[in-house]
Design a protein around this motif. Structure first.
Motif, PDB file in Angstrom:
ATOM      1  N   MET A   1       0.705  -1.117   0.000  1.00  0.00           N
ATOM      2  CA  MET A   1      -0.050   0.405  -0.083  1.00  0.00           C
ATOM      3  C   MET A   1       0.751   1.852  -0.055  1.00  0.00           C
ATOM      4  O   MET A   1       0.877   2.419  -0.569  1.00  0.00           O
ATOM      5  N   THR A   2       2.290   1.135   0.600  1.00  0.00           N
ATOM      6  CA  THR A   2       2.535   1.828   0.433  1.00  0.00           C
ATOM      7  C   THR A   2       2.856   3.072  -0.809  1.00  0.00           C
ATOM      8  O   THR A   2       3.002   4.008  -0.697  1.00  0.00           O
ATOM      9  N   GLU A   3       2.778   2.992  -1.540  1.00  0.00           N
ATOM     10  CA  GLU A   3       3.448   3.387  -2.914  1.00  0.00           C
ATOM     11  C   GLU A   3       2.166   4.050  -3.486  1.00  0.00           C
ATOM     12  O   GLU A   3       2.312   4.986  -3.787  1.00  0.00           O
ATOM     13  N   VAL A   4       0.694   2.822  -3.309  1.00  0.00           N
ATOM     14  CA  VAL A   4      -0.367   3.685  -3.490  1.00  0.00           C
ATOM     15  C   VAL A   4      -0.221   5.124  -3.002  1.00  0.00           C
ATOM     16  O   VAL A   4      -0.389   6.858  -2.626  1.00  0.00           O
ATOM     17  N   ALA A   5      -0.227   5.165  -1.471  1.00  0.00           N
ATOM     18  CA  ALA A   5       0.033   5.825  -0.123  1.00  0.00           C
ATOM     19  C   ALA A   5       0.924   7.585  -0.895  1.00  0.00           C
ATOM     20  O   ALA A   5      -0.009   8.590  -0.886  1.00  0.00           O
ATOM     21  N   THR A   6       1.668   6.693  -0.851  1.00  0.00           N
ATOM     22  CA  THR A   6       2.863   7.797  -1.173  1.00  0.00           C
ATOM     23  C   THR A   6       2.471   8.424  -2.851  1.00  0.00           C
ATOM     24  O   THR A   6       2.225   9.650  -2.969  1.00  0.00           O
ATOM     25  N   ALA A   7       2.013   8.084  -4.101  1.00  0.00           N
ATOM     26  CA  ALA A   7       1.559   8.727  -4.690  1.00  0.00           C
ATOM     27  C   ALA A   7      -0.094   9.638  -4.756  1.00  0.00           C
ATOM     28  O   ALA A   7      -0.511  10.553  -4.901  1.00  0.00           O
ATOM     29  N   ARG A   8      -0.416   8.678  -3.239  1.00  0.00           N
ATOM     30  CA  ARG A   8      -2.356  10.064  -3.216  1.00  0.00           C
ATOM     31  C   ARG A   8      -1.395  10.867  -1.943  1.00  0.00           C
ATOM     32  O   ARG A   8      -3.253  11.610  -1.703  1.00  0.00           O
ATOM     33  N   ARG A   9      -0.924  11.471  -1.748  1.00  0.00           N
ATOM     34  CA  ARG A   9      -0.780  11.956  -0.370  1.00  0.00           C
ATOM     35  C   ARG A   9      -1.139  13.027  -0.778  1.00  0.00           C
ATOM     36  O   ARG A   9      -1.612  14.121  -0.414  1.00  0.00           O
ATOM     37  N   SER A  10      -0.706  13.683  -1.892  1.00  0.00           N
ATOM     38  CA  SER A  10      -0.924  15.107  -2.341  1.00  0.00           C
ATOM     39  C   SER A  10      -2.048  15.699  -2.035  1.00  0.00           C
ATOM     40  O   SER A  10      -2.666  16.586  -1.971  1.00  0.00           O
ATOM     41  N   ARG A  11      -3.346  14.419  -2.098  1.00  0.00           N
ATOM     42  CA  ARG A  11      -4.693  14.131  -2.223  1.00  0.00           C
ATOM     43  C   ARG A  11      -5.051  15.177  -1.083  1.00  0.00           C
ATOM     44  O   ARG A  11      -6.627  15.670  -1.239  1.00  0.00           O
ATOM     45  N   ILE A  12      -4.786  15.233  -0.289  1.00  0.00           N
ATOM     46  CA  ILE A  12      -5.163  15.864   0.476  1.00  0.00           C
ATOM     47  C   ILE A  12      -5.047  17.380   1.431  1.00  0.00           C
ATOM     48  O   ILE A  12      -3.389  16.882   1.245  1.00  0.00           O
ATOM     49  N   THR A  13      -5.563  18.068   2.218  1.00  0.00           N
ATOM     50  CA  THR A  13      -4.783  19.521   2.475  1.00  0.00           C
ATOM     51  C   THR A  13      -3.705  19.789   3.490  1.00  0.00           C
ATOM     52  O   THR A  13      -3.742  18.459   4.187  1.00  0.00           O
ATOM     53  N   PRO A  14      -2.713  20.080   3.013  1.00  0.00           N
ATOM     54  CA  PRO A  14      -1.725  20.432   4.545  1.00  0.00           C
ATOM     55  C   PRO A  14      -2.787  21.196   6.054  1.00  0.00           C
ATOM     56  O   PRO A  14      -2.348  19.881   6.886  1.00  0.00           O
ATOM     57  N   GLU A  15      -3.572  21.462   5.759  1.00  0.00           N
ATOM     58  CA  GLU A  15      -4.702  21.664   6.942  1.00  0.00           C
ATOM     59  C   GLU A  15      -4.697  20.417   7.690  1.00  0.00           C
ATOM     60  O   GLU A  15      -4.780  20.057   8.186  1.00  0.00           O
ATOM     61  N   ARG A  16      -5.774  19.715   7.260  1.00  0.00           N
ATOM     62  CA  ARG A  16      -5.988  18.452   7.524  1.00  0.00           C
ATOM     63  C   ARG A  16      -5.143  16.833   7.644  1.00  0.00           C
ATOM     64  O   ARG A  16      -5.484  16.603   8.738  1.00  0.00           O
ATOM     65  N   GLU A  17      -3.904  17.684   6.861  1.00  0.00           N
ATOM     66  CA  GLU A  17      -2.598  16.633   7.241  1.00  0.00           C
ATOM     67  C   GLU A  17      -2.559  16.758   8.855  1.00  0.00           C
ATOM     68  O   GLU A  17      -2.229  15.756   9.438  1.00  0.00           O
ATOM     69  N   ALA A  18      -2.498  17.689   8.757  1.00  0.00           N
ATOM     70  CA  ALA A  18      -2.261  18.303  10.463  1.00  0.00           C
ATOM     71  C   ALA A  18      -2.679  17.985  10.972  1.00  0.00           C
ATOM     72  O   ALA A  18      -1.884  17.521  12.171  1.00  0.00           O
TER      73      ALA A  18
END
Lengths: 199, 199
Positions: free
Chosen positions: A1-18
């Protein structure tokens, strides 16, 4: 899953990530790593487990990224002109309260890595390697300034000295590491071992 | 129960005590501290829980005494005539295989102390304080020989340096501490920090 995770991380906003990372660290302080479940993270952050796994691939990666995210800016943005100044600057980036929280979290994580190769890999990649790289830059500057000899044997142990000081304080003295303790350790141990000026 | 335990410890033979401690360490390696139960120790050692509690008072005390018992003789029985010689002697008391086992056990215990005041007290009393005392004697000899200045700031951090080197090796390099690593660390970091001869 890690590849997918890396590929998609840009999907969420920095605010939501924080926001997610803050919730993960709260849970980690409350229950510790082993008892922390992706279900609990999903519930606390009102997200789906599928989303968490898609974004981070594993609990280990999510937890270590949350720890890493909580770290203040890199000292390599600072250049005080002396090794002592740079090392003290690395220490005073975090106030004592934050340092106590992080030392408890790091201790918990470091020990959990013992039975968890995924966590150890993520911990080393996201917590240790950036430290090693940061010290490499700070030490190279000191060598270029002539403060430390390029062949000084202590250079290979700079990270061991620093993390060791951080990790052993609570065990030996039943007190968390503080800025005062770490700056004193830098002046008493690290700079003399490196043969660098202590004032 | 601790008073009782202390009062009655003399009741069991040294052979039986060693046998019990060995079984406790085996269990500790198999399941870790948190999952270790007095029931399991009683079953493994064919003794009653009542006996275990009468002798040791608590799981924390039993486990830390077992760790302590596994430690080899004190270096203070050895006097090589130099600080470097004494510190290298402290390191080579245990072969690398034993050191790897003990570093894993100590890491597990150190972690468990985080949420367990009884264990932390026993760990500090039986594992840390003897180290501190041992180093105090070795350092006093070095001061008396004129190898280290009595006011050397690094003296207060000798145990932090040594335990820090021991504890961080696995985390930073994914390798257990070895005699070669620790003697190299002593020569590269500890002796220079103490201003003592490195050869």
């Amino acid at each position: 899953m890690t590849e997918v995770a890396t590929a998609r991380r840009s999907r969420i906003t920095p605010e939501r990530e924080a926001e997610l990372y803050a919730a993960v660290l709260d849970l980690l302080r409350e229950v510790g790593y082993d008892a922390l479940t992706m279900d609990a993270v999903a519930a606390r952050t009102r997200s789906s487990k599928a989303t968490l796994y898609r974004q981070w691939g594993s609990k280990a990666e999510l937890v270590v990224r949350a720890m890493r995210h909580s770290k203040p800016g890199r000292v390599t943005d600072v250049d005080t002109g002396t090794l002592r100044g740079d090392m003290h600057a690395m220490v005073v980036r975090e106030d004592d309260c934050r340092m106590e929280q992080n030392s408890a979290l790091m201790r918990g994580l470091a020990m959990a890595t013992h039975n968890n190769p995924d966590l150890l890999r993520a911990f080393r990649e996201l917590m240790i390697e950036p430290e090693v790289e940061e010290f490499r830059i700070v030490m190279q500057r000191a060598i270029d300034r002539g403060e430390v000899r390029a062949d000084c044997p202590a250079l290979q142990y700079v990270v061991h000295m620093m993390i060791g000081a951080f990790a052993t304080r609570t065990l030996i003295e039943d007190q968390p590491p503080t800025q005062e303790y770490l700056t004193s350790y830098i002046d008493a141990v690290m700079l003399p071992a490196l043969g660098a000026p202590t004032s």
